[in-house]
Write a protein that holds these residues in place. Structure first.
Motif, short mmCIF file in Angstrom:
data_model
loop_
_atom_site.label_atom_id
_atom_site.label_comp_id
_atom_site.label_asym_id
_atom_site.label_seq_id
_atom_site.Cartn_x
_atom_site.Cartn_y
_atom_site.Cartn_z
N SER A 19 0.84 -1.19 0.00
CA SER A 19 0.00 0.00 0.00
C SER A 19 0.88 1.24 0.00
CB SER A 19 -0.90 0.01 1.22
OG SER A 19 -1.79 -1.07 1.21
N SER A 48 -4.04 -0.93 -8.06
CA SER A 48 -5.40 -0.41 -7.88
C SER A 48 -5.32 0.83 -7.00
CB SER A 48 -6.31 -1.47 -7.26
OG SER A 48 -5.84 -1.84 -5.97
N ARG A 49 -6.43 1.54 -6.93
CA ARG A 49 -6.40 2.77 -6.14
C ARG A 49 -7.69 2.95 -5.37
NH1 ARG A 49 -4.93 7.16 -9.92
NH2 ARG A 49 -5.25 8.44 -8.10
N ASP A 50 -7.57 3.63 -4.25
CA ASP A 50 -8.71 3.99 -3.41
C ASP A 50 -8.66 5.50 -3.26
OD1 ASP A 50 -9.70 3.14 0.03
OD2 ASP A 50 -10.51 4.55 -1.42
N ASN A 51 -9.41 6.19 -4.11
CA ASN A 51 -9.34 7.66 -4.11
C ASN A 51 -9.89 8.27 -2.83
OD1 ASN A 51 -8.15 7.75 -6.64
ND2 ASN A 51 -10.09 7.95 -7.71
N THR A 52 -10.82 7.58 -2.19
CA THR A 52 -11.39 8.11 -0.94
C THR A 52 -10.31 8.27 0.12
OG1 THR A 52 -13.52 7.10 -1.44
CG2 THR A 52 -13.09 7.72 0.86
N ASN A 53 -9.42 7.29 0.16
CA ASN A 53 -8.37 7.29 1.18
C ASN A 53 -7.01 7.68 0.64
OD1 ASN A 53 -9.96 6.31 3.47
ND2 ASN A 53 -10.16 4.43 2.27
#
Length: 113
Positions: free
Chosen positions: A21, A70-75
């Protein structure tokens, strides 16, 4: 300015999996394109994977089909799922922001045979 912090490295047996991460933080941070690189001792830094703000991905030949970005734009976090790891994957792994020209401090991955 943006600060990038990698996590998730460690020791794994050949054929195993790890998930790295990269958390981005800083004033005005907005998730843009992000890359993953690695560097083994005595070798040049190698591009592994990239992801745009829209989610388009690209991979280096050595990891295509085994690694997934992959990405988690919220975090404001980008992940690198690494499957079927091999001893030659042993290296320090870094995330990089082209927008901010900023590198994380790296996380070490060791794959035992």
């Amino acid at each position: 300015q943006v600060r990038l912090v990698e996590s998730g490295g460690g020791l794994v047996q050949s054929g195993g999996s790890l998930r790295l991460s990269c958390a981005a933080s800083g004033r005005g941070v907005r998730m843009t394109g992000m890359h993953w690189y690695r560097q083994a001792p005595g070798q040049q830094r190698e591009f592994l994977a990239g992801i745009t703000s829209g989610g388009t991905t690209a991979y280096g030949d050595s990891v295509k089909g085994r690694f997934t970005i992959s990405r988690d734009n919220t975090n404001n976090t980008v992940h690198l799922q690494m499957n079927n790891l091999k001893p030659e994957d042993t290296a320090d792994y870094y995330c990089y922001s082209p927008r901010w020209d900023s590198w994380g401090q790296g996380t070490q991955v060791t794959v035992s045979s």
